[in-house]
Design an enzyme around this catalytic site. Structure first.
Site, PDB file in Angstrom:
ATOM      1  CB  CYS A 143       5.999   1.616   5.115  1.00  0.00           C
ATOM      2  SG  CYS A 143       5.260   0.476   6.277  1.00  0.00           S
ATOM      3  CG  HIS A 168      10.907   2.746  -2.299  1.00  0.00           C
ATOM      4  ND1 HIS A 168      10.740   2.515  -0.953  1.00  0.00           N
ATOM      5  CD2 HIS A 168      10.866   4.101  -2.456  1.00  0.00           C
ATOM      6  CE1 HIS A 168      10.609   3.672  -0.317  1.00  0.00           C
ATOM      7  NE2 HIS A 168      10.677   4.661  -1.209  1.00  0.00           N
ATOM      8  CD  GLU A 169      11.752   5.963  -5.954  1.00  0.00           C
ATOM      9  OE1 GLU A 169      10.786   6.745  -6.001  1.00  0.00           O
ATOM     10  OE2 GLU A 169      12.624   6.007  -5.045  1.00  0.00           O
ATOM     11  CB  CYS A 199       2.678  -1.442   1.843  1.00  0.00           C
ATOM     12  SG  CYS A 199       3.251  -0.074   2.881  1.00  0.00           S
ATOM     13  CB  CYS A 214       7.403  -2.480   4.759  1.00  0.00           C
ATOM     14  SG  CYS A 214       6.396  -2.006   3.347  1.00  0.00           S
ATOM     15  CB  CYS A 244       4.082  -4.109   5.883  1.00  0.00           C
ATOM     16  SG  CYS A 244       3.241  -2.592   5.415  1.00  0.00           S
ATOM     17  CG  HIS A 272       7.035   6.654  -3.654  1.00  0.00           C
ATOM     18  ND1 HIS A 272       6.366   6.849  -2.461  1.00  0.00           N
ATOM     19  CD2 HIS A 272       8.365   6.570  -3.338  1.00  0.00           C
ATOM     20  CE1 HIS A 272       7.252   6.889  -1.469  1.00  0.00           C
ATOM     21  NE2 HIS A 272       8.468   6.711  -1.975  1.00  0.00           N
TER      22      HIS A 272
END
Lengths: 190, 449
Positions: A144, A133-134, A171, A149, A168, A137
Site C-alpha cells: 500500500c 503484513h504477510e 486495505c 498502513c 488503511c 499478502h
C-alpha cells in the site's frame, strides 16, 4: 461457512513460544481470524544457503507447501534464522501472494539498526507487524502507498518501527472482501 | 504514487525471475519473465512493456546486447541492468547505452523501490514531454473561451455536465468558432485532466498518414518505419483524443475507428497484437454530417457512436453581443504580448466590429485585433484601424454563374421599381426591349407598379 484457522508453526528451535502467542493474538485481534498453533518443524538444512548463511525464502515456502497441515487454510511459519530471496540482501518475511503459506523471520527484529539488543516488547511488536503484513499478502493484499498502513512496505528496522499497527480503510475493506470471496469465516468476537 | 507498469524480467536463473515476479506482483504490476534475450525480444514484439530488468550475464545474447537492441527498437522502454558480476566498466557501458539504472545483486528491497519510483517519475516526464512536443505545433492563440451570449452560456452550462461523463462528444460549428477550446475545457474539467489531451486534424492528413498517426506502427510495417512508434490512441492513454474535421475522414477510416470504439483495442500497423487503449473521444466538424450520411459518404452507425452528446457552437454573427467582450479580451492579450500600450476601443470601432459578419468567426476577430494593435500608432483603436475589414454584405453570396447573378440582379431591380420596366431599364442601363427579352429568358416576375 466454517470457521477456518490460520496455522502458526515454529520452524527450528530459535522461536520463543511467547512470540507465536503474540502473533496469534494480533491476527485474531486485528484481522478477526481464528488461529491455531501447530507442532513445530525442524528447519531443513537444504534451505540454508551456506555462502550467505541465510535461509532461502523460496525453498522454505516450498518445504512448507509439502507439509500436510490439516484444517488450516493458511500457514505462517516463524523462524529465528535470517531470511532472503536471491535478489535481496534480506527480507523480514515472505508470502505467496494470494497463496497459502508465509514466513516470518525474527532474526533482525531483536536488534536495533546499530546491532544493539532492543527491549523484548518492541521485538514482539515488530514480529506481530511482519506477521500481519504477510498474512494480508496471503489474502492477496498488495503493498500500500499509505505510509500509515501496515501494508506499506518496510525493509529496515526504523521503517518497520515507524509503521503503526493499523490498516488503511482501503486495505481493511479489501481483506474483508477477500475473506468473503475465499469463503473464510471470521471469528466471532462477542 | 507509483503507477502500475508492465514489467519483464530477463534472467537465465529461474530463482531470480521468480523472486522479481513475486516482488512486483505485490505492487500490482503486470509481470512477465524471459529466460534469455531472444525470448525477451519475441515477447516485446508481441506486446509493449514499460520496463525491463535485464541480467547482464546470460548465455547467448548478453544483457548489454539486449539493451542495445531494445533501445534501438523500443526507445520508450526503460531498462534496468542487474548483475552479480558488477564492474565499473559494464555499469558505464550500460548507462551509456541508455540503461536507466544499474543494480548489483543482492540489493536491499528498499533499493528496488527507489528505482521503481525513479522510473515512474521518468516515465511521467517522458509522457509529459511527448505530450508537450505534440501540442507545441498545434498551440492556438486562444487563451480561453469568452462569451456572455445565450448560445455560449448554454455551451458553458454543458461543459461541466459533459465533463462528468465519459461519453463521446461531437462538437459542431463553423470554422473558427472555438470547437477545440470547448474540447480542451471538457478535458480540463474531466477526471482525465491529468492525462494527455491529443488533438488531431483529420482534414489535414491523407488516409494512410492519419492511420499511421492514430494507430502507430511496428518496425518494418512499411518503408521508412525504422522503429516501433506509438500512435495517438496510445499516447492519449488515460486522456482525451480530439479528432477535428471528422467529416473529412474516409469510409475505411470510419470503419477502423468504429472498431476501436467498440473493442477499445488497437493493433499497430504491421502487428496483429491487440493493445488495450483507454481514451475519451471528442470529435468536431464544420460540415453537415446528416447531409454526408444522406450522400452516403458518412456512416450512420459511426455518426451515432461519436455523437452521444452533441454541442453546437453558434457562429459569431449569431451572437454579436459577444463581439465587444471578445474584442476587449484580445485587445488586452495583444497589448501585453506586443508590449504596445493599446488598451482602448472607441464606440465607433465597436460598431464596425459588430456590423461585420465574421465569416472566419472568433479566429478572424482575433487576427483583426492583433493586426490593428500591431499597426496602431496610438493607445486607442478607432474605426479607421479596422478599415481592412470588408463592409458587411448582408447574406453571404455563394459562388454563382454570371447568368444567375444577372437574373437575380434584374429581379431585384424590378422589385425595387415595383415592376416598372422603363424605370428598371434606366437603372440597369439597357433598353426596354433587351429587358423584356431577359425577363422572358429568365422567367422573371414583374410586380405591378
Amino acid at each position: 461457512m466454517q470457521e477456518t484457522a490460520i496455522g502458526l508453526v515454529a520452524l527450528g528451535n530459535g522461536v520463543p513460544e511467547l512470540v507465536l502467542k503474540i502473533i496469534a493474538a494480533h491476527i485474531e485481534g486485528y484481522l478477526n481470524l481464528s488461529t491455531v498453533q501447530l507442532k513445530s518443524l525442524q528447519l531443513p538444512a537444504s534451505c540454508l544457503d551456506e555462502r550467505r548463511l541465510q535461509y532461502d525464502a523460496g525453498k522454505l515456502l516450498q518445504y512448507l507447501e509439502e507439509q500436510p497441515f490439516e484444517g488450516c487454510s493458511k500457514i505462517i511459519g516463524v523462524l529465528g534464522g535470517d531470511l532472503f530471496v536471491p535478489i535481496f540482501t534480506h527480507v523480514f518475511g515472505e508470502a505467496r501472494q494470494g497463496g497459502g503459506h508465509a514466513l516470518v523471520s525474527l532474526h533482525r527484529l531483536f536488534h536495533s539498526e546499530a546491532g544493539t539488543p532492543c527491549p523484548e516488547p518492541l521485538a514482539y511488536e515488530r514480529a506481530a507487524k511482519v506477521a500481519l503484513h504477510e498474512t494480508c499478502h496471503l489474502f492477496d493484499l498488495l503493498h500500500c502507498q499509505d505510509q500509515d498502513c501496515l501494508m506499506h512496505f518496510s525493509d529496515d528496522i526504523p521503517a518497520l518501527d515507524a509503521l503503526p499497527i493499523n490498516f488503511c480503510p482501503y486495505c481493511t475493506q479489501y481483506i474483508n472482501d477477500a475473506c468473503r470471496r475465499m469463503g473464510i469465516a471470521k471469528k466471532v468476537l462477542f | 504514487m507509483q503507477e502500475k507498469l508492465r514489467i519483464m524480467v530477463v534472467d537465465d536463473e529461474m530463482i531470480v525471475r521468480e523472486s522479481f515476479y513475486h516482488w512486483f506482483k505485490k505492487y500490482g504490476h503486470e509481470v512477465e519473465t524471459a529466460a534469455d534475450g531472444q525470448e525477451a525480444l519475441d515477447k516485446l514484439e508481441k506486446t509493449p512493456f514499460d520496463l525491463l530488468f535485464v541480467d547482464i550475464k546470460m548465455p547467448g545474447m548478453d544483457g548489454l546486447e539486449l539493451l542495445d537492441r531494445v533501445k534501438a527498437l523500443y526507445p520508450d522502454t526503460f531498462v534496468v541492468i542487474i548483475t552479480a558480476y558488477g564492474s565499473i566498466d559494464s555499469a558505464v557501458k550500460a548507462m551509456k547505452s541508455g540503461a536507466s539504472e544499474y543494480l548489483l545483486k543482492p540489493f536491499k528491497p528498499a533499493h528496488i523501490d527507489l528505482v521503481m519510483e525513479k522510473i515512474s517519475q521518468q516515465k511521467t516526464l517522458t509522457s509529459k514531454y511527448q505530450y508537450l512536443e505534440n501540442r507545441l505545433g498545434e498551440m492556438t492563440r486562444f487563451d480561453n473561451i469568452v462569451g456572455q451570449s445565450e448560445p455560449m452560456q448554454r455551451v458553458f452550462d454543458m461543459i461541466p455536465e459533459v465533463a462528468g461523463t465519459d461519453a463521446s462528444v461531437l462538437l459542431t460549428g463553423e470554422t473558427g468558432t472555438g470547437k477545440e477550446l470547448v474540447a480542451k475545457a471538457i478535458h480540463a474539467k474531466s477526471s482525465r485532466a491529468n492525462y494527455p489531451f491529443i488533438a488531431v486534424n483529420c482534414g489535414a492528413m491523407t488516409e494512410s498518414l492519419l492511420e499511421d498517426e492514430l494507430f502507430g506502427h511496428t518496425q518494418g510495417a512499411f518503408t521508412g518505419a525504422e522503429k516501433n512508434r506509438k500512435g495517438f490512441f496510445e499516447v492519449a492513454s488515460g486522456g482525451t483524443l480530439f479528432l477535428d474535421e471528422i467529416g473529412d475522414i474516409s469510409m475505411k477510416m470510419q470503419v477502423d475507428l468504429l472498431r476501436v470504439l467498440e473493442d477499445r483495442q488497437i493493433k499497430r500497423l504491421g502487428s496483429n497484437q491487440p493493445i488495450d487503449v483507454d481514451f475519451r473521444l471528442i470529435c468536431a466538424t464544420s460540415r453537415d454530417l446528416s447531409a454526408l450520411i444522406r450522400d452516403g459518404t458518412f456512416r450512420e452507425d459511426f455518426y451515432y457512436r461519436i455523437n452521444v452528446i452533441g454541442i453546437d457552437i453558434a457562429p459569431l454573427r449569431e451572437r454579436k453581443e459577444d463581439i465587444p467582450l471578445l474584442a476587449r479580451h484580445f485587445l488586452d492579450k495583444y497589448s501585453q504580448e506586443t508590449t504596445k500600450q493599446v488598451d482602448h476601443l472607441t464606440a465607433d470601432a465597436e460598431k464596425v466590429l459588430c456590423a461585420y459578419d465574421w465569416p472566419g468567426n472568433v479566429r478572424e476577430l482575433e487576427n483583426a485585433i492583433e493586426r490593428a494593435v500591431v499597426l496602431s500608432k496610438s493607445r486607442t483603436l478607432d474605426s479607421r484601424d479596422f478599415s481592412f475589414l470588408r463592409p458587411p454584405e448582408g447574406d453571404k453570396t455563394p459562388a454563382r454563374s454570371l447568368e444567375e447573378v444577372e437574373k437575380r440582379h434584374i429581379q431585384a431591380v424590378l422589385d425595387e421599381c415595383g415592376g416598372n420596366i422603363s424605370q428598371a431599364a434606366r437603372i440597369l442601363d439597357i433598353n426596354r426591349s433587351t429587358l423584356h427579352k431577359k425577363i422572358n429568358k429568365y422567367g422573371l416576375q414583374k410586380k405591378d407598379a
